[in-house]
Design an enzyme around this catalytic site. Structure first.
Site, mmCIF file in Angstrom:
data_model
loop_
_atom_site.group_PDB
_atom_site.id
_atom_site.type_symbol
_atom_site.label_atom_id
_atom_site.label_comp_id
_atom_site.label_asym_id
_atom_site.label_seq_id
_atom_site.Cartn_x
_atom_site.Cartn_y
_atom_site.Cartn_z
ATOM 1 N N TYR A 120 -46.265 9.498 23.226
ATOM 2 C CA TYR A 120 -47.250 9.455 24.543
ATOM 3 C C TYR A 120 -48.754 8.985 24.225
ATOM 4 O O TYR A 120 -49.266 7.984 24.699
ATOM 5 C CB TYR A 120 -47.240 10.736 25.402
ATOM 6 N N SER A 132 -55.554 8.752 29.290
ATOM 7 C CA SER A 132 -55.277 10.279 29.335
ATOM 8 C C SER A 132 -56.152 11.038 28.456
ATOM 9 O O SER A 132 -56.899 10.123 27.254
ATOM 10 C CB SER A 132 -53.970 10.408 29.158
HETATM 11 N N1 LIG Z 1 -50.534 14.005 35.619
HETATM 12 C C1 LIG Z 1 -51.261 14.275 34.682
HETATM 13 O O1 LIG Z 1 -51.534 15.171 34.118
HETATM 14 C C2 LIG Z 1 -51.912 12.871 33.777
HETATM 15 C C3 LIG Z 1 -52.621 13.163 32.910
HETATM 16 C C4 LIG Z 1 -53.424 11.960 32.384
HETATM 17 C C5 LIG Z 1 -52.816 10.672 32.517
HETATM 18 N N2 LIG Z 1 -51.927 10.655 33.609
HETATM 19 C C6 LIG Z 1 -51.385 9.256 33.861
HETATM 20 O O2 LIG Z 1 -51.185 8.792 35.178
HETATM 21 C C7 LIG Z 1 -50.361 7.911 35.538
HETATM 22 C C8 LIG Z 1 -49.689 8.262 36.770
HETATM 23 O O3 LIG Z 1 -49.067 9.619 36.582
HETATM 24 P P1 LIG Z 1 -48.874 10.897 37.359
HETATM 25 O O4 LIG Z 1 -49.522 11.938 36.906
HETATM 26 O O5 LIG Z 1 -49.251 10.297 38.864
HETATM 27 O O6 LIG Z 1 -47.061 11.014 37.287
HETATM 28 P P2 LIG Z 1 -45.958 10.812 38.591
HETATM 29 O O7 LIG Z 1 -46.073 11.747 39.635
HETATM 30 O O8 LIG Z 1 -44.867 11.063 37.612
HETATM 31 O O9 LIG Z 1 -46.185 9.068 38.771
HETATM 32 C C9 LIG Z 1 -45.800 8.376 38.021
HETATM 33 C C10 LIG Z 1 -45.519 7.023 38.912
HETATM 34 O O10 LIG Z 1 -45.104 5.941 37.869
HETATM 35 C C11 LIG Z 1 -44.087 5.207 38.398
HETATM 36 N N3 LIG Z 1 -43.296 4.757 37.383
HETATM 37 C C12 LIG Z 1 -42.646 5.279 36.263
HETATM 38 N N4 LIG Z 1 -41.885 4.208 35.836
HETATM 39 C C13 LIG Z 1 -41.895 3.090 36.157
HETATM 40 C C14 LIG Z 1 -41.652 1.695 36.158
HETATM 41 N N5 LIG Z 1 -40.699 1.535 35.132
HETATM 42 N N6 LIG Z 1 -42.058 0.988 37.001
HETATM 43 C C15 LIG Z 1 -43.219 1.122 37.900
HETATM 44 N N7 LIG Z 1 -43.316 2.218 38.106
HETATM 45 C C16 LIG Z 1 -43.004 3.145 37.324
HETATM 46 C C17 LIG Z 1 -43.357 6.250 39.201
HETATM 47 O O11 LIG Z 1 -42.808 5.577 40.204
HETATM 48 P P3 LIG Z 1 -41.027 5.090 40.322
HETATM 49 O O12 LIG Z 1 -40.271 6.206 39.483
HETATM 50 O O13 LIG Z 1 -40.991 5.140 41.808
HETATM 51 O O14 LIG Z 1 -40.955 3.822 39.754
HETATM 52 C C18 LIG Z 1 -44.537 7.169 39.869
HETATM 53 O O15 LIG Z 1 -44.881 6.377 41.125
HETATM 54 C C19 LIG Z 1 -49.750 7.722 34.361
HETATM 55 O O16 LIG Z 1 -50.043 6.734 33.513
HETATM 56 C C20 LIG Z 1 -49.908 8.886 33.599
HETATM 57 O O17 LIG Z 1 -49.707 8.888 32.142
HETATM 58 C C21 LIG Z 1 -51.255 11.883 34.137
#
Ligand SMILES: NC(=O)c1ccc[n+]([C@@H]2O[C@H](COP(=O)([O-])OP(=O)(O)OC[C@H]3O[C@@H](n4cnc5c(N)ncnc54)[C@H](OP(=O)(O)O)[C@@H]3O)[C@@H](O)[C@H]2O)c1
Length: 249
Positions: A155, A142
């Protein structure tokens, strides 16, 4: 860079946001996707959607905090498709809070999912990649893995850790001449369910506001991941920072 060859791509956290968008994007262009997350109904629906559109997808209900479940996800990919070309360590959560709130359970959860989940992914996929002398890890860090801010300490700590782990892995694989590539993808604000995990009500409105004002589509990150996959195999895109144009920090 044109997509020349179909790959087997495992994606953790594929039930929403960046993982889901990446699954759809890669499947549409012919990659075989192997999807893991905890919410089975979401995975089922996504796999059906991809198949209806003519793509190849399978899933395994996976909590990345369980090493055996992550191993089972890797085994499914190997049993069904014979190899793992790309492993995307994407599962993560971001329950920001200031330290004085003592949300220790949330700190532990972030360490377990955002760091240990990535390590379990590496442990599950590395042996078969080493054997084939081919493979790629794409680890989601991130912009918070580059700088921190009040409320983002844990985080950020997990996302700095993802970068350190990825860089050491890259160096080791270069020494081993394994052809395994390591890519860190570090997004800024992306419109997903990620801010939903924030329970600190002093912080949530401000973060929601930022996301509403500037967040870009998860498809942009899917495209970024595809770009890293498509680089010639002798070339490793080691880190990509991808922010909304409108995002200042
Ligand atoms: N969105 C942003 O602004 C942003 C920015 C920088 C980095 N990121 C990174 O991108 C990645 C994806 O996030 P996103 O933005 O797509 O958020 P999201 O929509 O909340 O998706 C997160 C995913 O992680 C899964 N997850 C959570 N806990 C889990 C566990 N214990 N085991 C397996 N799966 C798990 C969730 O699925 P289930 O709940 O079904 O398990 C969901 O599919 C993360 O690593 C996040 O830190 C996001």
């Amino acid at each position: 860079m044109a997509h020349t060859e179909s790959k087997v791509v495992v994606i953790t956290g594929a039930s929403s946001g960046i993982g889901e968008a990446t699954a759809k994007f890669l499947a549409e262009r012919g990659d075989k996707v192997v999807l893991g997350a905890r919410r089975e109904q979401r995975l089922q629906k996504l796999v059906e959607e991809i198949k209806r559109a003519g793509g190849s997808a399978i899933y395994h209900v996976t909590d990345v905090t369980s090493r055996s479940e992550v191993e089972a996800l890797a085994k499914l990919a190997l049993d069904e498709y014979g190899q793992i070309d790309v492993w995307v360590n994407n599962a993560g959560l971001m329950p920001h809070s200031t330290f004085d709130k003592l949300k220790v359970d949330e700190w532990e959860r972030m360490v377990d999912v955002n760091i240990k989940g990535v390590l379990y992914g590496i442990a599950a996929a590395l042996p078969s990649m080493r054997e084939r002398k081919s493979g790629q890890f794409i680890n989601l860090s991130s912009v918070a893995g580059h700088k921190t801010h009040p409320g983002g300490g844990v985080y950020s700590g997990t996302k700095y850790a993802v970068r350190a782990i990825s860089e050491a892995l890259r160096q080791e694989e270069a020494v081993a001449q394994s052809n395994i590539r390591v890519t860190i993808v570090s997004p800024g604000a992306v419109a997903t369910e990620l801010p939903n995990s924030i329970t600190d009500q002093d912080l949530k409105p401000g973060i929601d506001q930022l996301y509403e004002a500037v967040a870009i589509s998860a498809t942009r990150i899917a495209e970024t991941i595809a770009f890293a996959i498509d680089a010639p195999v002798d070339t490793s895109l080691n880190e990509i920072i991808v922010r909304p144009t409108m995002q200042q920090v």
